[in-house]
Design a protein around this motif. Structure first.
Motif, PDB file in Angstrom:
ATOM      1  N   ALA A 152       0.837  -1.205   0.000  1.00 17.02           N
ATOM      2  CA  ALA A 152       0.000   0.000   0.000  1.00 17.02           C
ATOM      3  C   ALA A 152       0.870   1.252   0.000  1.00 17.02           C
ATOM      4  O   ALA A 152       0.563   2.238  -0.685  1.00 17.02           O
ATOM      5  CB  ALA A 152      -0.930  -0.002   1.209  1.00 17.02           C
ATOM      6  N   ALA A 153       1.955   1.236   0.763  1.00 13.97           N
ATOM      7  CA  ALA A 153       2.830   2.401   0.833  1.00 13.97           C
ATOM      8  C   ALA A 153       3.505   2.660  -0.507  1.00 13.97           C
ATOM      9  O   ALA A 153       3.528   3.798  -0.997  1.00 13.97           O
ATOM     10  CB  ALA A 153       3.878   2.208   1.937  1.00 13.97           C
ATOM     11  N   LEU A 154       4.062   1.620  -1.133  1.00 14.12           N
ATOM     12  CA  LEU A 154       4.754   1.801  -2.401  1.00 14.12           C
ATOM     13  C   LEU A 154       3.777   2.185  -3.506  1.00 14.12           C
ATOM     14  O   LEU A 154       4.053   3.087  -4.318  1.00 14.12           O
ATOM     15  CB  LEU A 154       5.516   0.530  -2.777  1.00 14.12           C
ATOM     16  CG  LEU A 154       6.316   0.605  -4.080  1.00 14.12           C
ATOM     17  CD1 LEU A 154       7.333   1.732  -4.033  1.00 14.12           C
ATOM     18  CD2 LEU A 154       7.009  -0.728  -4.367  1.00 14.12           C
ATOM     19  N   GLN A 155       2.622   1.519  -3.566  1.00 12.59           N
ATOM     20  CA  GLN A 155       1.638   1.848  -4.584  1.00 12.59           C
ATOM     21  C   GLN A 155       1.142   3.281  -4.433  1.00 12.59           C
ATOM     22  O   GLN A 155       1.053   4.026  -5.414  1.00 12.59           O
ATOM     23  CB  GLN A 155       0.458   0.878  -4.514  1.00 12.59           C
ATOM     24  CG  GLN A 155       0.761  -0.497  -5.079  1.00 12.59           C
ATOM     25  CD  GLN A 155      -0.439  -1.414  -4.990  1.00 12.59           C
ATOM     26  OE1 GLN A 155      -1.151  -1.432  -3.989  1.00 12.59           O
ATOM     27  NE2 GLN A 155      -0.673  -2.173  -6.042  1.00 12.59           N
ATOM     28  N   SER A 156       0.823   3.684  -3.213  1.00 12.26           N
ATOM     29  CA  SER A 156       0.295   5.025  -2.988  1.00 12.26           C
ATOM     30  C   SER A 156       1.334   6.090  -3.320  1.00 12.26           C
ATOM     31  O   SER A 156       1.005   7.129  -3.912  1.00 12.26           O
ATOM     32  CB  SER A 156      -0.170   5.169  -1.532  1.00 12.26           C
ATOM     33  OG  SER A 156      -1.205   4.249  -1.236  1.00 12.26           O
ATOM     34  N   ALA A 157       2.589   5.858  -2.942  1.00  6.90           N
ATOM     35  CA  ALA A 157       3.645   6.827  -3.251  1.00  6.90           C
ATOM     36  C   ALA A 157       3.868   6.924  -4.757  1.00  6.90           C
ATOM     37  O   ALA A 157       4.015   8.024  -5.308  1.00  6.90           O
ATOM     38  CB  ALA A 157       4.941   6.426  -2.542  1.00  6.90           C
ATOM     39  N   THR A 158       3.871   5.785  -5.448  1.00  7.71           N
ATOM     40  CA  THR A 158       4.101   5.791  -6.894  1.00  7.71           C
ATOM     41  C   THR A 158       2.952   6.446  -7.643  1.00  7.71           C
ATOM     42  O   THR A 158       3.169   7.229  -8.580  1.00  7.71           O
ATOM     43  CB  THR A 158       4.304   4.345  -7.398  1.00  7.71           C
ATOM     44  OG1 THR A 158       5.386   3.743  -6.675  1.00  7.71           O
ATOM     45  CG2 THR A 158       4.627   4.329  -8.877  1.00  7.71           C
ATOM     46  N   GLU A 159       1.729   6.160  -7.231  1.00  7.44           N
ATOM     47  CA  GLU A 159       0.567   6.795  -7.866  1.00  7.44           C
ATOM     48  C   GLU A 159       0.599   8.308  -7.687  1.00  7.44           C
ATOM     49  O   GLU A 159       0.297   9.067  -8.618  1.00  7.44           O
ATOM     50  CB  GLU A 159      -0.717   6.216  -7.273  1.00  7.44           C
ATOM     51  CG  GLU A 159      -0.975   4.781  -7.667  1.00  7.44           C
ATOM     52  CD  GLU A 159      -1.955   4.077  -6.734  1.00  7.44           C
ATOM     53  OE1 GLU A 159      -2.314   2.918  -7.017  1.00  7.44           O
ATOM     54  OE2 GLU A 159      -2.352   4.682  -5.714  1.00  7.44           O
ATOM     55  N   ALA A 160       0.984   8.752  -6.490  1.00  8.80           N
ATOM     56  CA  ALA A 160       1.074  10.193  -6.249  1.00  8.80           C
ATOM     57  C   ALA A 160       2.182  10.816  -7.081  1.00  8.80           C
ATOM     58  O   ALA A 160       2.034  11.936  -7.597  1.00  8.80           O
ATOM     59  CB  ALA A 160       1.306  10.456  -4.764  1.00  8.80           C
ATOM     60  N   ALA A 161       3.309  10.108  -7.239  1.00  9.99           N
ATOM     61  CA  ALA A 161       4.408  10.623  -8.055  1.00  9.99           C
ATOM     62  C   ALA A 161       3.986  10.779  -9.510  1.00  9.99           C
ATOM     63  O   ALA A 161       4.429  11.684 -10.215  1.00  9.99           O
ATOM     64  CB  ALA A 161       5.619   9.700  -7.943  1.00  9.99           C
ATOM     65  N   ARG A 162       3.106   9.888  -9.960  1.00  5.25           N
ATOM     66  CA  ARG A 162       2.586   9.962 -11.334  1.00  5.25           C
ATOM     67  C   ARG A 162       1.376  10.885 -11.453  1.00  5.25           C
ATOM     68  O   ARG A 162       0.857  11.074 -12.551  1.00  5.25           O
ATOM     69  CB  ARG A 162       2.196   8.563 -11.797  1.00  5.25           C
ATOM     70  CG  ARG A 162       3.362   7.598 -11.945  1.00  5.25           C
ATOM     71  CD  ARG A 162       2.848   6.197 -12.169  1.00  5.25           C
ATOM     72  NE  ARG A 162       3.925   5.245 -12.430  1.00  5.25           N
ATOM     73  CZ  ARG A 162       3.792   3.928 -12.327  1.00  5.25           C
ATOM     74  NH1 ARG A 162       2.617   3.404 -11.945  1.00  5.25           N
ATOM     75  NH2 ARG A 162       4.809   3.138 -12.589  1.00  5.25           N
ATOM     76  N   ASP A 163       0.922  11.414 -10.313  1.00  7.11           N
ATOM     77  CA  ASP A 163      -0.258  12.279 -10.272  1.00  7.11           C
ATOM     78  C   ASP A 163      -1.497  11.553 -10.799  1.00  7.11           C
ATOM     79  O   ASP A 163      -2.322  12.118 -11.523  1.00  7.11           O
ATOM     80  CB  ASP A 163      -0.020  13.557 -11.073  1.00  7.11           C
ATOM     81  CG  ASP A 163      -0.966  14.675 -10.644  1.00  7.11           C
ATOM     82  OD1 ASP A 163      -1.539  14.586  -9.538  1.00  7.11           O
ATOM     83  OD2 ASP A 163      -1.145  15.628 -11.414  1.00  7.11           O
ATOM     84  N   GLU A 164      -1.636  10.281 -10.416  1.00  2.00           N
ATOM     85  CA  GLU A 164      -2.783   9.471 -10.834  1.00  2.00           C
ATOM     86  C   GLU A 164      -3.956   9.680  -9.888  1.00  2.00           C
ATOM     87  O   GLU A 164      -3.776   9.807  -8.671  1.00  2.00           O
ATOM     88  CB  GLU A 164      -2.405   7.990 -10.865  1.00  2.00           C
ATOM     89  CG  GLU A 164      -1.327   7.641 -11.879  1.00  2.00           C
ATOM     90  CD  GLU A 164      -0.964   6.165 -11.841  1.00  2.00           C
ATOM     91  OE1 GLU A 164      -1.531   5.430 -11.001  1.00  2.00           O
ATOM     92  OE2 GLU A 164      -0.100   5.755 -12.637  1.00  2.00           O
ATOM     93  N   GLU A 165      -5.147   9.686 -10.431  1.00  2.00           N
ATOM     94  CA  GLU A 165      -6.357   9.798  -9.629  1.00  2.00           C
ATOM     95  C   GLU A 165      -6.809   8.398  -9.227  1.00  2.00           C
ATOM     96  O   GLU A 165      -6.982   7.518 -10.087  1.00  2.00           O
ATOM     97  CB  GLU A 165      -7.463  10.489 -10.427  1.00  2.00           C
ATOM     98  CG  GLU A 165      -8.716  10.777  -9.629  1.00  2.00           C
ATOM     99  CD  GLU A 165      -8.505  11.827  -8.557  1.00  2.00           C
ATOM    100  OE1 GLU A 165      -9.219  11.794  -7.535  1.00  2.00           O
ATOM    101  OE2 GLU A 165      -7.633  12.699  -8.748  1.00  2.00           O
ATOM    102  N   ILE A 166      -7.012   8.153  -7.935  1.00  2.00           N
ATOM    103  CA  ILE A 166      -7.388   6.838  -7.430  1.00  2.00           C
ATOM    104  C   ILE A 166      -8.857   6.869  -7.024  1.00  2.00           C
ATOM    105  O   ILE A 166      -9.278   7.753  -6.261  1.00  2.00           O
ATOM    106  CB  ILE A 166      -6.508   6.428  -6.228  1.00  2.00           C
ATOM    107  CG1 ILE A 166      -5.033   6.591  -6.597  1.00  2.00           C
ATOM    108  CG2 ILE A 166      -6.818   5.006  -5.797  1.00  2.00           C
ATOM    109  CD1 ILE A 166      -4.605   5.800  -7.810  1.00  2.00           C
ATOM    110  N   VAL A 167      -9.635   5.912  -7.532  1.00  2.00           N
ATOM    111  CA  VAL A 167     -11.070   5.896  -7.262  1.00  2.00           C
ATOM    112  C   VAL A 167     -11.320   5.471  -5.818  1.00  2.00           C
ATOM    113  O   VAL A 167     -10.485   4.819  -5.175  1.00  2.00           O
ATOM    114  CB  VAL A 167     -11.808   4.943  -8.227  1.00  2.00           C
ATOM    115  CG1 VAL A 167     -11.615   5.402  -9.664  1.00  2.00           C
ATOM    116  CG2 VAL A 167     -11.325   3.506  -8.055  1.00  2.00           C
ATOM    117  N   LEU A 168     -12.487   5.840  -5.312  1.00  2.00           N
ATOM    118  CA  LEU A 168     -12.828   5.586  -3.917  1.00  2.00           C
ATOM    119  C   LEU A 168     -12.814   4.101  -3.582  1.00  2.00           C
ATOM    120  O   LEU A 168     -12.356   3.696  -2.507  1.00  2.00           O
ATOM    121  CB  LEU A 168     -14.205   6.183  -3.609  1.00  2.00           C
ATOM    122  CG  LEU A 168     -14.643   6.169  -2.146  1.00  2.00           C
ATOM    123  CD1 LEU A 168     -13.732   7.045  -1.307  1.00  2.00           C
ATOM    124  CD2 LEU A 168     -16.090   6.649  -2.022  1.00  2.00           C
ATOM    125  N   ALA A 169     -13.318   3.266  -4.505  1.00  8.51           N
ATOM    126  CA  ALA A 169     -13.368   1.822  -4.241  1.00  8.51           C
ATOM    127  C   ALA A 169     -11.974   1.238  -4.042  1.00  8.51           C
ATOM    128  O   ALA A 169     -11.761   0.362  -3.198  1.00  8.51           O
ATOM    129  CB  ALA A 169     -14.075   1.107  -5.395  1.00  8.51           C
TER     130      ALA A 169
END
Length: 363
Positions: free
Chosen positions: A62-79
């Motif tokens: 969860a930590a690595l995925q969340s950090a990488t998504e934020a670095a890519r400026d990806e929008e993560i859906v609520l689900a």
């Protein structure tokens, strides 16, 4: 974690008569993840994490995925956010329970209750998708029933008399240290920005020997309870941390039973922070405390820099909670080793440890 040969913490207690004069800590050698990850696509690492970490693999992912998504400026859906939080919470319950059964004497634990508990937790992790609400409710009901059989407290907050959890608390009470009053400090979500800046700063020692304002705050179930309830005084031994661990399991199960809604979750279970193009970090509240991952990506999306900071580095810091709780404590000769081991177990290191005692009366 199981990546390096010397994957343990060495604790040496220096005794002057029956008082702990000093505590020496040789920390574990951290896994060389920065070297392993640099130059590789971030997407190739997510599935590798469970093989690199035997404990808290879901939190690490969860930590690595969340950090990488934020670095890519990806929008993560609520689900997706809800599923990720549920996986982290399910793993947190499992690890909190593991610490109870492995780190502390727990009499009268039946094999049937443990099998039922493990089965329920495994089922919960497997059906964490929100669409599988019926299977999730069944898994949670199985977990709650197994915990009730072990004596998990209900509304009154006290384990059932004679239950395994009640006997565990009573056994710890018998060997508890006579600690001196100390000042406490606790790590929380409010510290995230400060820590992340330090992780990606110019001090290469911060990941190995972290500090905030010149000290190392405590992180974990008791620290979360103290921060939430704003309790800063009173006892701070193994019994208090055990009770906080049990109370947290109850709270997390109640959250799952109520539907595991993000808006009713405790603050900071999974948080991400974008720091600029290709730079971000994430913090995850796992069983032992707050876990941090920070990444920098190159223009091709590969990892240029990776840093991580686990709870164990705070709790077993040379000036951290373990040292503060033990130094100056009065020991009884008959059970002093058991008492010190109980304090170490209450902080639940993510690696093994050795414990030695040395007399310094003539020093």
């Amino acid at each position: 974690m199981t990546l390096l040969a010397r994957n343990k913490i060495d604790v040496t207690i220096l005794l002057a008569a029956d008082v702990i004069a000093a505590v020496e800590i040789l920390p574990r050698a951290r896994p060389p993840l920065a070297r392993l990850f640099t130059g590789r696509p971030a997407s190739s690492l997510f599935e590798a994490l469970p093989r690199l970490f035997t404990l808290c693999a879901a939190a690490q992912q969860a930590a690595l995925q969340s950090a990488t998504e934020a670095a890519r400026d990806e929008e993560i859906v609520l689900a997706t956010k809800q599923r990720r939080m549920m996986l982290v919470v399910a793993e947190r319950i499992a690890e909190l329970l593991r610490g109870l059964f492995v780190g502390h004497p727990t009499p009268n634990v039946t094999a049937a209750a443990i099998r039922s508990l493990i089965g329920g937790l495994s089922a919960l992790v497997g059906c964490a998708r929100p669409a599988r609400g019926s299977a999730r409710r069944e898994a949670i009901a199985q977990i709650v029933a197994a915990l009730a059989a072990l004596g998990m407290p209900d509304e009154d907050g006290a384990p059932r008399t004679g239950s395994p959890f009640a006997l565990c608390i009573a056994a710890l009470d018998e060997v508890d240290l006579k600690s001196i009053p100390i000042a406490h400090s606790f790590l929380s979500v409010a510290d995230d920005r400060n820590i992340i800046e330090r992780l990606l700063g110019d001090d290469p020692t911060f990941c190995h020997c972290p500090y905030l304002g010149g000290h190392a705050p405590e992180t974990g179930p008791w620290a979360r309870q103290m921060t939430r309830d704003r309790l800063w005084l009173g006892r701070s031994g193994a019994v208090e941390r055990l009770k906080a661990r049990i109370a947290e399991i109850v709270r997390l199960c109640d959250w799952l039973k109520a539907g595991a809604h993000i808006e009713s979750a405790e603050p900071g279970i999974v948080e991400s922070y974008r720091l600029g193009p290709g730079r971000a970090a994430a913090a995850v509240e796992c069983a032992r405390g707050r876990l941090y991952h920070a990444v920098e990506l190159d223009p091709q999306g590969q990892i240029y820099r990776f840093e991580f900071l686990a709870p164990t580095e705070w709790n077993f810091h040379w000036r951290g909670p373990l040292v503060r709780n033990l130094q100056g404590a009065v020991l009884t000769a008959r059970r002093h080793q058991q008492a010190v081991r109980a304090v170490i177990a209450s902080l639940d290191p993510c690696v093994g440890f050795t414990l030695k005692f040395r007399k310094v009366d003539d020093a």
